[in-house]
Scaffold this motif. Structure first.
Motif, PDB file in Angstrom:
ATOM      1  N   ALA A  68      -2.005  10.289  -0.595  1.00  0.00           N
ATOM      2  CA  ALA A  68      -1.461   9.151   0.576  1.00  0.00           C
ATOM      3  C   ALA A  68      -0.657   8.942   0.448  1.00  0.00           C
ATOM      4  N   THR A  70       1.949   4.765   1.874  1.00  0.00           N
ATOM      5  CA  THR A  70       1.473   3.511   2.610  1.00  0.00           C
ATOM      6  C   THR A  70       3.168   2.672   2.467  1.00  0.00           C
ATOM      7  N   VAL A  72       5.015  -0.281   4.871  1.00  0.00           N
ATOM      8  CA  VAL A  72       5.183  -1.819   5.970  1.00  0.00           C
ATOM      9  C   VAL A  72       6.282  -1.968   7.159  1.00  0.00           C
ATOM     10  N   LYS A 145       2.058  -4.086  -4.872  1.00  0.00           N
ATOM     11  CA  LYS A 145       1.455  -3.349  -3.285  1.00  0.00           C
ATOM     12  C   LYS A 145       2.344  -3.348  -1.550  1.00  0.00           C
ATOM     13  N   GLY A 150      -1.978  -7.606  -0.001  1.00  0.00           N
ATOM     14  CA  GLY A 150      -2.454  -7.234  -0.074  1.00  0.00           C
ATOM     15  C   GLY A 150      -3.984  -8.041   0.755  1.00  0.00           C
ATOM     16  N   VAL A 169      -4.791   0.115   6.490  1.00  0.00           N
ATOM     17  CA  VAL A 169      -3.745  -0.919   5.441  1.00  0.00           C
ATOM     18  C   VAL A 169      -3.929  -1.071   4.646  1.00  0.00           C
ATOM     19  N   MET A 170      -4.834  -1.214   3.716  1.00  0.00           N
ATOM     20  CA  MET A 170      -5.525  -1.212   2.014  1.00  0.00           C
ATOM     21  C   MET A 170      -4.347   0.396   1.613  1.00  0.00           C
TER      22      MET A 170
HETATM   23  C1  LIG Z   1       0.021  -3.245   2.510  1.00  0.00           C
HETATM   24  C2  LIG Z   1      -0.884  -3.138   2.014  1.00  0.00           C
HETATM   25  C3  LIG Z   1      -0.471  -1.697   0.434  1.00  0.00           C
HETATM   26  N1  LIG Z   1      -1.790  -2.041  -0.190  1.00  0.00           N
HETATM   27  C4  LIG Z   1      -1.048  -0.957  -1.870  1.00  0.00           C
HETATM   28  C5  LIG Z   1      -1.880   0.243  -1.182  1.00  0.00           C
HETATM   29  C6  LIG Z   1      -1.274   1.142  -2.353  1.00  0.00           C
HETATM   30  O1  LIG Z   1      -1.675   1.169  -3.559  1.00  0.00           O
HETATM   31  C7  LIG Z   1       0.523   0.682  -2.267  1.00  0.00           C
HETATM   32  C8  LIG Z   1       1.242   0.977  -1.112  1.00  0.00           C
HETATM   33  O2  LIG Z   1       2.666   1.890  -2.622  1.00  0.00           O
HETATM   34  P1  LIG Z   1       2.299   3.447  -2.403  1.00  0.00           P
HETATM   35  O3  LIG Z   1       3.157   4.076  -3.275  1.00  0.00           O
HETATM   36  O4  LIG Z   1       1.763   4.361  -0.886  1.00  0.00           O
HETATM   37  O5  LIG Z   1       0.582   4.033  -3.180  1.00  0.00           O
HETATM   38  P2  LIG Z   1       1.159   3.384  -5.327  1.00  0.00           P
HETATM   39  O6  LIG Z   1       2.313   4.066  -5.681  1.00  0.00           O
HETATM   40  O7  LIG Z   1       0.249   2.202  -4.801  1.00  0.00           O
HETATM   41  O8  LIG Z   1       0.253   4.797  -5.094  1.00  0.00           O
HETATM   42  P3  LIG Z   1      -0.021   6.214  -5.683  1.00  0.00           P
HETATM   43  O9  LIG Z   1       1.591   6.534  -5.214  1.00  0.00           O
HETATM   44  O10 LIG Z   1       0.159   6.967  -7.218  1.00  0.00           O
HETATM   45  O11 LIG Z   1      -0.836   6.863  -4.833  1.00  0.00           O
HETATM   46  O12 LIG Z   1       0.481  -0.924  -1.462  1.00  0.00           O
HETATM   47  C9  LIG Z   1      -3.363  -2.560  -0.666  1.00  0.00           C
HETATM   48  O13 LIG Z   1      -3.038  -2.989  -2.081  1.00  0.00           O
HETATM   49  N2  LIG Z   1      -2.886  -3.610   0.327  1.00  0.00           N
HETATM   50  C10 LIG Z   1      -2.407  -3.847   1.886  1.00  0.00           C
HETATM   51  O14 LIG Z   1      -2.790  -4.937   2.660  1.00  0.00           O
END
Ligand SMILES: Cc1cn([C@H]2C[C@H](O)[C@@H](COP(=O)(O)OP(=O)(O)OP(=O)(O)O)O2)c(=O)[nH]c1=O
Length: 184
Positions: A68, A70, A72, A145, A150, A169-170
């Motif tokens: 996955a 994520t 913003v 994040k 978070g 979102v998480m």
């Molecule tokens: C907006 C938001 C993001 N996040 C986190 C989720 C993801 O861990 C991170 C987005 O970065 P990503 O690049 O999606 O993921 P990652 O680098 O943490 O891990 P991987 O690529 O190995 O899957 O932000 C939260 O924990 N809470 C929130 O509210």
């Protein structure tokens, strides 16, 4: 789906926690691929990045890999993870009092099948004071994040309302993931 052993292709502790809601046992493999993309639209970027992560992890024929990504998005501008405290402070200042969107792309893949999808959640922030932003950043250090917050931690107090999946979102839209796995 049950005939496969699940692998979570992520180093995100949040994604691990969320997938635990669906499956008791699964492996974790981290993809160290560089997150480069050519797509323009956020929904395509997160799908492209989740697919890139998926393709960077080798799997055997009894495995089903879930990856996955994520991001913003504020006023069509992508806000990734902050580089440092200063960057995170400016990110939260820019999100204060406004609506932004969180997109998570997911790729599920076996050796002979692949499916990609994304979910979008709209997040409405309260007006944030400099002191609450500084308190949050120095106490919770949300530097891993996207968007420097978070939703699952103290960042929850920033949020006035959301439209869409909270877990998206998480970092993992588990309801959509569950039903996609059922029909995969
Ligand atoms: C907006 C938001 C993001 N996040 C986190 C989720 C993801 O861990 C991170 C987005 O970065 P990503 O690049 O999606 O993921 P990652 O680098 O943490 O891990 P991987 O690529 O190995 O899957 O932000 C939260 O924990 N809470 C929130 O509210």
């Amino acid at each position: 789906m049950n005939k496969y052993n699940i692998i979570l292709g992520s180093g995100s502790p949040r994604r691990y926690e969320l997938l635990k809601l669906l499956f008791n046992n699964f492996e974790v493999k981290v993809s160290n691929t560089v997150e480069k993309y050519s797509s323009k639209k956020p929904e395509n970027i997160v799908v492209e990045l989740s697919e890139l992560k998926s393709n960077s992890i080798k799997i055997s024929n009894d495995k089903l890999l879930i990856t996955a990504d994520t991001i913003v998005v504020l006023n069509e501008k992508i806000i990734g993870k902050p580089n440092n405290f200063e960057d995170a402070f400016h990110m939260l200042k820019s999100l204060s009092g406004k609506k932004h969107e969180v997109f998570t792309g997911v790729t599920i893949r076996t050796l002979n099948k692949k499916r990609c999808f994304y979910e979008k959640t709209e997040v409405f922030f309260n007006n944030l004071t400099d002191s609450i932003i500084k308190f949050y950043l120095s106490t919770y250090e949300p530097f891993d994040k996207a968007g420097s917050y978070g939703i699952q931690d103290f960042g929850a107090v920033f949020i006035n309302k959301i439209i869409g999946d909270y877990y998206n979102v998480m970092g993992l839209p588990i309801s959509r993931l569950f039903f996609e796995l059922q029909s995969f």
